[in-house]
Design a protein around this motif. Structure first.
Motif, mmCIF file in Angstrom:
data_model
loop_
_atom_site.group_PDB
_atom_site.id
_atom_site.type_symbol
_atom_site.label_atom_id
_atom_site.label_comp_id
_atom_site.label_asym_id
_atom_site.label_seq_id
_atom_site.Cartn_x
_atom_site.Cartn_y
_atom_site.Cartn_z
ATOM 1 N N PHE A 116 14.519 32.461 -1.575
ATOM 2 C CA PHE A 116 14.648 33.607 -2.467
ATOM 3 C C PHE A 116 13.276 34.153 -2.852
ATOM 4 C CE2 PHE A 116 19.121 33.828 -4.499
ATOM 5 C CZ PHE A 116 19.707 33.723 -3.248
ATOM 6 N N LYS A 117 12.284 33.274 -2.950
ATOM 7 C CA LYS A 117 10.930 33.751 -3.251
ATOM 8 C C LYS A 117 10.421 34.654 -2.124
ATOM 9 C CE LYS A 117 6.284 32.354 -4.682
ATOM 10 N NZ LYS A 117 5.616 33.365 -3.834
ATOM 11 N N THR A 118 10.672 34.250 -0.883
ATOM 12 C CA THR A 118 10.279 35.093 0.247
ATOM 13 C C THR A 118 10.901 36.472 0.131
ATOM 14 O OG1 THR A 118 9.984 33.226 1.749
ATOM 15 C CG2 THR A 118 10.415 35.370 2.754
ATOM 16 N N LEU A 119 12.193 36.508 -0.147
ATOM 17 C CA LEU A 119 12.889 37.791 -0.240
ATOM 18 C C LEU A 119 12.406 38.600 -1.437
ATOM 19 C CD1 LEU A 119 16.456 36.566 0.721
ATOM 20 C CD2 LEU A 119 15.004 38.111 2.054
ATOM 21 N N LYS A 120 12.146 37.936 -2.552
ATOM 22 C CA LYS A 120 11.660 38.643 -3.745
ATOM 23 C C LYS A 120 10.260 39.189 -3.491
ATOM 24 C CE LYS A 120 12.464 39.905 -8.017
ATOM 25 N NZ LYS A 120 13.551 40.842 -8.343
ATOM 26 N N ASP A 121 9.405 38.401 -2.817
ATOM 27 C CA ASP A 121 8.055 38.865 -2.512
ATOM 28 C C ASP A 121 8.089 40.087 -1.612
ATOM 29 O OD1 ASP A 121 6.981 36.830 -4.018
ATOM 30 O OD2 ASP A 121 6.434 35.567 -2.308
ATOM 31 N N ARG A 122 9.030 40.127 -0.693
ATOM 32 C CA ARG A 122 9.091 41.238 0.268
ATOM 33 C C ARG A 122 9.825 42.461 -0.290
ATOM 34 N NH1 ARG A 122 8.094 39.652 5.639
ATOM 35 N NH2 ARG A 122 8.272 41.887 6.080
ATOM 36 N N LEU A 123 10.874 42.240 -1.064
ATOM 37 C CA LEU A 123 11.714 43.356 -1.508
ATOM 38 C C LEU A 123 11.476 43.752 -2.963
ATOM 39 C CD1 LEU A 123 15.081 42.317 0.200
ATOM 40 C CD2 LEU A 123 13.377 43.956 1.026
ATOM 41 N N GLY A 124 10.826 42.897 -3.728
ATOM 42 C CA GLY A 124 10.525 43.227 -5.115
ATOM 43 C C GLY A 124 11.769 43.497 -5.934
ATOM 44 N N ASP A 125 11.749 44.590 -6.694
ATOM 45 C CA ASP A 125 12.866 44.917 -7.572
ATOM 46 C C ASP A 125 14.131 45.274 -6.802
ATOM 47 O OD1 ASP A 125 11.281 44.482 -9.763
ATOM 48 O OD2 ASP A 125 10.816 46.598 -10.098
ATOM 49 N N ALA A 126 14.015 45.492 -5.501
ATOM 50 C CA ALA A 126 15.193 45.796 -4.701
ATOM 51 C C ALA A 126 16.033 44.558 -4.420
ATOM 52 C CB ALA A 126 14.792 46.451 -3.370
ATOM 53 N N PHE A 127 15.522 43.378 -4.782
ATOM 54 C CA PHE A 127 16.275 42.143 -4.612
ATOM 55 C C PHE A 127 16.565 41.563 -5.985
ATOM 56 C CE2 PHE A 127 16.395 37.465 -3.428
ATOM 57 C CZ PHE A 127 17.661 37.524 -2.879
ATOM 58 N N GLU A 128 17.804 41.692 -6.417
ATOM 59 C CA GLU A 128 18.238 41.157 -7.713
ATOM 60 C C GLU A 128 18.723 39.719 -7.521
ATOM 61 O OE1 GLU A 128 21.875 41.752 -10.946
ATOM 62 O OE2 GLU A 128 21.333 43.426 -9.620
ATOM 63 N N VAL A 129 18.207 38.815 -8.323
ATOM 64 C CA VAL A 129 18.537 37.401 -8.177
ATOM 65 C C VAL A 129 19.339 36.920 -9.385
ATOM 66 C CG1 VAL A 129 17.609 35.054 -8.031
ATOM 67 C CG2 VAL A 129 16.499 36.916 -6.780
ATOM 68 N N ILE A 130 20.449 36.249 -9.097
ATOM 69 C CA ILE A 130 21.197 35.522 -10.117
ATOM 70 C C ILE A 130 21.104 34.048 -9.756
ATOM 71 C CG2 ILE A 130 23.450 35.061 -11.140
ATOM 72 C CD1 ILE A 130 24.182 37.967 -10.632
ATOM 73 N N GLU A 131 20.375 33.283 -10.564
ATOM 74 C CA GLU A 131 20.232 31.847 -10.344
ATOM 75 C C GLU A 131 20.918 31.124 -11.492
ATOM 76 O OE1 GLU A 131 16.626 29.679 -8.607
ATOM 77 O OE2 GLU A 131 16.468 29.245 -10.769
ATOM 78 N N ILE A 132 21.939 30.347 -11.151
ATOM 79 C CA ILE A 132 22.752 29.663 -12.157
ATOM 80 C C ILE A 132 22.231 28.248 -12.361
ATOM 81 C CG2 ILE A 132 25.069 28.838 -12.698
ATOM 82 C CD1 ILE A 132 26.152 31.175 -11.016
ATOM 83 N N ASP A 133 22.044 27.889 -13.614
ATOM 84 C CA ASP A 133 21.498 26.567 -13.955
ATOM 85 C C ASP A 133 22.483 25.463 -13.561
ATOM 86 O OD1 ASP A 133 20.161 24.422 -15.042
ATOM 87 O OD2 ASP A 133 20.499 24.997 -17.140
#
Length: 267
Positions: free
Chosen positions: A203-220
């Motif tokens: 997910f870090k790879t995708l966030k680094d590449r897509l920025g705000d265009a990649f919304e992440v929901i990470e559930i504890d």
């Protein structure tokens, strides 16, 4: 309380051929289109319940049967052979990094076909587990307006390189990046925090590449979390959903419906 399940009632299957592959596609509903890619081992009762939920929220759902027997339980004696076959199939390239997977070409064709049959200029695609990353790979095609990556598990994260790999080729990811910059394409990613099959590095790879265009929901899912979610929790939209307001997987499913509605209604 258990996760919702459903059977094949009301679903109509027909073969669809593209990119050298033929699979039965199960369809149901009316309204904007969503390609619902099943998780291993099949279009199981949890996947069917998710499909019915999307239908109830006004979507036409097309679920390709890429593996296994539709309607079979998620866990059973036939599960392991299906997983093994999937892992060695060229169609899925389960261990390859920087892979342009053949199944992505099939799914793009299915997305185009569904777009032609439903309202709007494009469709959503939901991938789950083994198929999670296929949703973003499908978004190379401009018919895909709302890719959802739920616990994307390929490539199988056995090495640091595989854990970082986004699940599609560099060439495909560059096209998705361009669509995000030029067209406002957005993607939604879902995972449990302790899920080793879906590394945070991916997910870090995708966030680094897509920025705000990649919304992440990470559930504890750490030990002692407020909702008692186990460290082995994996299937955000199926096996872990409890239909109680405030439950993180239930709220994540609500967000998926909202995301699809926002992206597809505007088309």
């Amino acid at each position: 309380m258990t996760a919702p399940q459903a059977d094949l009632t009301g679903w109509i299957a027909a073969p669809f051929t593209a990119a050298g592959y033929t699979h039965d596609v199960y369809r149901k509903g009316e309204g904007p289109g969503v390609v619902l890619i099943p998780e291993m081992p099949a279009i199981h009762p949890g996947v069917l319940a998710l499909g019915n939920h999307l239908v109830d929220n006004g979507f036409t759902v097309a679920a390709p049967s890429l593996f296994g027997t539709p309607g079979q339980p998620a866990i059973g004696p036939r599960t392991l052979p299906v997983v093994v076959r999937g892992c060695v199939a060229k169609e899925f390239a389960a261990f390859a990094t920087n892979a342009d997977r053949p199944v992505a070409h099939y799914l793009r064709a299915l997305a185009r076909d569904l777009t032609e049959q439903t309202p709007g200029k494009g469709v959503g695609v939901i991938g789950q587990c083994f198929t999670g990353g296929f949703a973003l790979a499908a978004a190379v095609d401009d018919s895909v307006l709302a890719p959802v990556l739920s616990q994307p598990s390929l490539p199988v994260p056995l090495t640091p390189a595989r854990r970082r790999d986004p699940g599609l080729s560099e060439a495909e990811l560059k096209i998705v990046e361009k669509r995000a910059a030029d067209e406002g394409l957005c993607a939604l990613g879902l995972r449990f925090s302790e899920d080793a099959m879906v590394p945070g590095a991916r997910f870090k790879t995708l966030k680094d590449r897509l920025g705000d265009a990649f919304e992440v929901i990470e559930i504890d899912s750490k030990k002692g979390n407020a909702h008692g979610i186990g460290r082995m929790a994996h299937s955000v939209l199926t096996g872990q959903v409890r239909e109680v307001d405030g439950h993180p997987a239930y709220e994540a499913r609500k967000r998926v419906v909202e995301f699809l509605t926002q992206r597809l209604a505007a088309s």
